[in-house]
Design a protein around this motif. Sequence first.
Motif, PDB file in Angstrom:
ATOM      1  N   ALA A  10       0.670  -1.289   0.094  1.00  0.00           N
ATOM      2  CA  ALA A  10       0.009   0.109   0.121  1.00  0.00           C
ATOM      3  C   ALA A  10       1.098   1.255   0.075  1.00  0.00           C
ATOM      4  N   GLY A  11       0.486   2.229  -0.899  1.00  0.00           N
ATOM      5  CA  GLY A  11       1.185   3.578  -0.818  1.00  0.00           C
ATOM      6  C   GLY A  11       2.531   3.572  -1.786  1.00  0.00           C
ATOM      7  N   PRO A  12       2.371   2.997  -2.765  1.00  0.00           N
ATOM      8  CA  PRO A  12       3.597   3.124  -3.776  1.00  0.00           C
ATOM      9  C   PRO A  12       4.204   4.298  -3.967  1.00  0.00           C
ATOM     10  N   ARG A  13       3.463   5.427  -4.028  1.00  0.00           N
ATOM     11  CA  ARG A  13       3.988   6.639  -4.466  1.00  0.00           C
ATOM     12  C   ARG A  13       4.510   7.326  -3.487  1.00  0.00           C
ATOM     13  N   GLY A  14       4.347   6.794  -2.125  1.00  0.00           N
ATOM     14  CA  GLY A  14       5.158   7.587  -1.036  1.00  0.00           C
ATOM     15  C   GLY A  14       6.528   7.270  -1.022  1.00  0.00           C
ATOM     16  N   LYS A  15       7.162   8.128  -0.107  1.00  0.00           N
ATOM     17  CA  LYS A  15       8.722   8.056  -0.074  1.00  0.00           C
ATOM     18  C   LYS A  15       8.928   6.719   0.484  1.00  0.00           C
ATOM     19  N   LEU A  32       6.477  -8.941  -6.512  1.00  0.00           N
ATOM     20  CA  LEU A  32       5.325  -7.896  -6.430  1.00  0.00           C
ATOM     21  C   LEU A  32       4.220  -8.308  -7.089  1.00  0.00           C
ATOM     22  N   VAL A  33       3.011  -8.602  -6.487  1.00  0.00           N
ATOM     23  CA  VAL A  33       1.812  -8.869  -7.172  1.00  0.00           C
ATOM     24  C   VAL A  33       0.702  -7.818  -7.582  1.00  0.00           C
ATOM     25  N   GLY A  34       0.565  -6.824  -6.558  1.00  0.00           N
ATOM     26  CA  GLY A  34       0.053  -5.498  -6.615  1.00  0.00           C
ATOM     27  C   GLY A  34       0.071  -4.651  -5.670  1.00  0.00           C
ATOM     28  N   CYS A  35      -0.639  -3.333  -6.027  1.00  0.00           N
ATOM     29  CA  CYS A  35      -0.398  -2.409  -5.029  1.00  0.00           C
ATOM     30  C   CYS A  35      -1.701  -1.707  -4.665  1.00  0.00           C
ATOM     31  N   ILE A  36      -1.813  -0.974  -3.582  1.00  0.00           N
ATOM     32  CA  ILE A  36      -3.207  -0.560  -3.275  1.00  0.00           C
ATOM     33  C   ILE A  36      -2.804   1.147  -3.378  1.00  0.00           C
ATOM     34  N   ASP A  37      -3.423   2.122  -4.338  1.00  0.00           N
ATOM     35  CA  ASP A  37      -2.989   3.506  -4.239  1.00  0.00           C
ATOM     36  C   ASP A  37      -4.268   4.091  -4.487  1.00  0.00           C
ATOM     37  N   ARG A  38      -4.354   5.498  -3.981  1.00  0.00           N
ATOM     38  CA  ARG A  38      -5.527   6.411  -4.076  1.00  0.00           C
ATOM     39  C   ARG A  38      -5.583   6.689  -5.695  1.00  0.00           C
ATOM     40  N   LYS A  39      -4.604   6.668  -6.656  1.00  0.00           N
ATOM     41  CA  LYS A  39      -4.768   7.065  -7.974  1.00  0.00           C
ATOM     42  C   LYS A  39      -4.236   5.761  -8.748  1.00  0.00           C
ATOM     43  N   HIS A  40      -4.391   5.969 -10.160  1.00  0.00           N
ATOM     44  CA  HIS A  40      -3.941   5.014 -11.131  1.00  0.00           C
ATOM     45  C   HIS A  40      -4.379   3.501 -11.058  1.00  0.00           C
ATOM     46  N   ASP A  55       6.023  -4.967 -13.259  1.00  0.00           N
ATOM     47  CA  ASP A  55       4.658  -5.324 -14.094  1.00  0.00           C
ATOM     48  C   ASP A  55       3.722  -5.932 -12.916  1.00  0.00           C
ATOM     49  N   ALA A  56       2.873  -4.913 -11.993  1.00  0.00           N
ATOM     50  CA  ALA A  56       2.266  -5.349 -11.137  1.00  0.00           C
ATOM     51  C   ALA A  56       0.962  -4.185 -11.209  1.00  0.00           C
ATOM     52  N   PRO A  57      -0.267  -4.750 -11.166  1.00  0.00           N
ATOM     53  CA  PRO A  57      -1.262  -3.727 -11.064  1.00  0.00           C
ATOM     54  C   PRO A  57      -1.546  -3.061  -9.945  1.00  0.00           C
ATOM     55  N   ILE A  58      -2.440  -1.874 -10.243  1.00  0.00           N
ATOM     56  CA  ILE A  58      -2.680  -1.038  -9.086  1.00  0.00           C
ATOM     57  C   ILE A  58      -4.066  -0.988  -8.829  1.00  0.00           C
ATOM     58  N   TYR A  59      -4.764  -1.067  -7.618  1.00  0.00           N
ATOM     59  CA  TYR A  59      -5.932  -1.040  -7.261  1.00  0.00           C
ATOM     60  C   TYR A  59      -6.261   0.109  -6.371  1.00  0.00           C
ATOM     61  N   THR A  60      -7.283   1.064  -6.610  1.00  0.00           N
ATOM     62  CA  THR A  60      -7.651   2.046  -5.551  1.00  0.00           C
ATOM     63  C   THR A  60      -8.764   1.475  -4.733  1.00  0.00           C
ATOM     64  N   ASP A  61      -9.493   0.519  -4.887  1.00  0.00           N
ATOM     65  CA  ASP A  61     -10.316  -0.111  -3.964  1.00  0.00           C
ATOM     66  C   ASP A  61      -9.642  -1.360  -3.043  1.00  0.00           C
ATOM     67  N   ALA A  62      -9.291  -0.962  -2.022  1.00  0.00           N
ATOM     68  CA  ALA A  62      -8.618  -2.061  -1.142  1.00  0.00           C
ATOM     69  C   ALA A  62      -9.353  -3.381  -1.064  1.00  0.00           C
ATOM     70  N   VAL A  63     -10.535  -3.540  -0.842  1.00  0.00           N
ATOM     71  CA  VAL A  63     -11.221  -4.709  -0.854  1.00  0.00           C
ATOM     72  C   VAL A  63     -10.952  -5.358  -2.143  1.00  0.00           C
ATOM     73  N   GLU A  64     -11.245  -4.799  -3.201  1.00  0.00           N
ATOM     74  CA  GLU A  64     -10.898  -5.576  -4.290  1.00  0.00           C
ATOM     75  C   GLU A  64      -9.518  -6.213  -4.492  1.00  0.00           C
ATOM     76  N   ALA A  65      -8.486  -5.435  -4.055  1.00  0.00           N
ATOM     77  CA  ALA A  65      -7.099  -5.934  -4.197  1.00  0.00           C
ATOM     78  C   ALA A  65      -6.718  -7.048  -3.321  1.00  0.00           C
ATOM     79  N   PHE A  66      -7.469  -7.067  -1.983  1.00  0.00           N
ATOM     80  CA  PHE A  66      -7.297  -8.280  -1.314  1.00  0.00           C
ATOM     81  C   PHE A  66      -8.011  -9.271  -1.726  1.00  0.00           C
TER      82      PHE A  66
END
Length: 267
Positions: A10-15, A32-40, A55-66
């Motif tokens: 979670a939070g891939p764009r943070g420092k 890396l199988v995927g990330c949770i982020d507020r964008k993208h 090459d890992a997908p980004i989800y804005t919906d945490a429930v969907e990601a899990f």
Amino acid sequence: MTNTINVMLAGPRGKMGTEALKMIENTENFNLVGCIDRKHNGQSIKEVDGLPNLDAPIYTDAVEAFERLNADVFIDLTNPETGYKHTKLALHNHIRPVIGTSGFSEEQLEELKQLSSSQQTGIVIAPNFAIGAVLMMRFSQMAAKYFPNVEIIEKHHDEKLDAPSGTAVKTAQLIREVRTSQKQGHPDEHETMDGARGAELDGMHIHSIRLPGFIAQQEVIFGQSGQTLTINHNSTDRQSFMSGVKFAVEEVMKIDHFVYGLENLME
């Protein structure tokens, strides 16, 4: 051959999140199988400017990601409110959380501990992932047996949300285990400005500094008649935390219970 550990973040764009991505990319058995982020949403990590070629997908919906990602371990380096929600979701989905978000309340920690137990899923929450900081806390606990008068000064960047830091609170808690509770300073002292003596835990005073230029620094100052002892740790780069994150990911795969503090995984 070392087994591959599938990681979601979670939070891939943070420092801290960006540093964690680099660590995952450079660790042979981490995937890396995927990330949770507020964008993208729907994009890949490698499609976002400034992020590693993963090459890992980004989800804005945490429930969907899990629900969709086949992860072994979940890393969260975001903030207390978001991190708490994510951690509960991870445990409910039997994905082992490694949490570097400080600021959880005692009630929240207890709830996560109970959830970890009921789900029989390991979890590591670490106020600080820098190995040097963990040693600083350990050394402070050792010193407190002989130097019971102690104050803590912690310094962080001005974007940090919680004060005092989780590291400072954890340090004070470790010291409290070996130190008799006592009031420090003159018995008749009073603050002419509120907060001048900082926060207080079991008679110890904790002071928080928030300024640009700092990443994370802590001094534990012990005083005794005729002498003082200072134990200091300074993180000058966020890379300092990544060896601890890597260690926690590897260790959480071996446990089925709640662990608070990296020192509890170190021999």
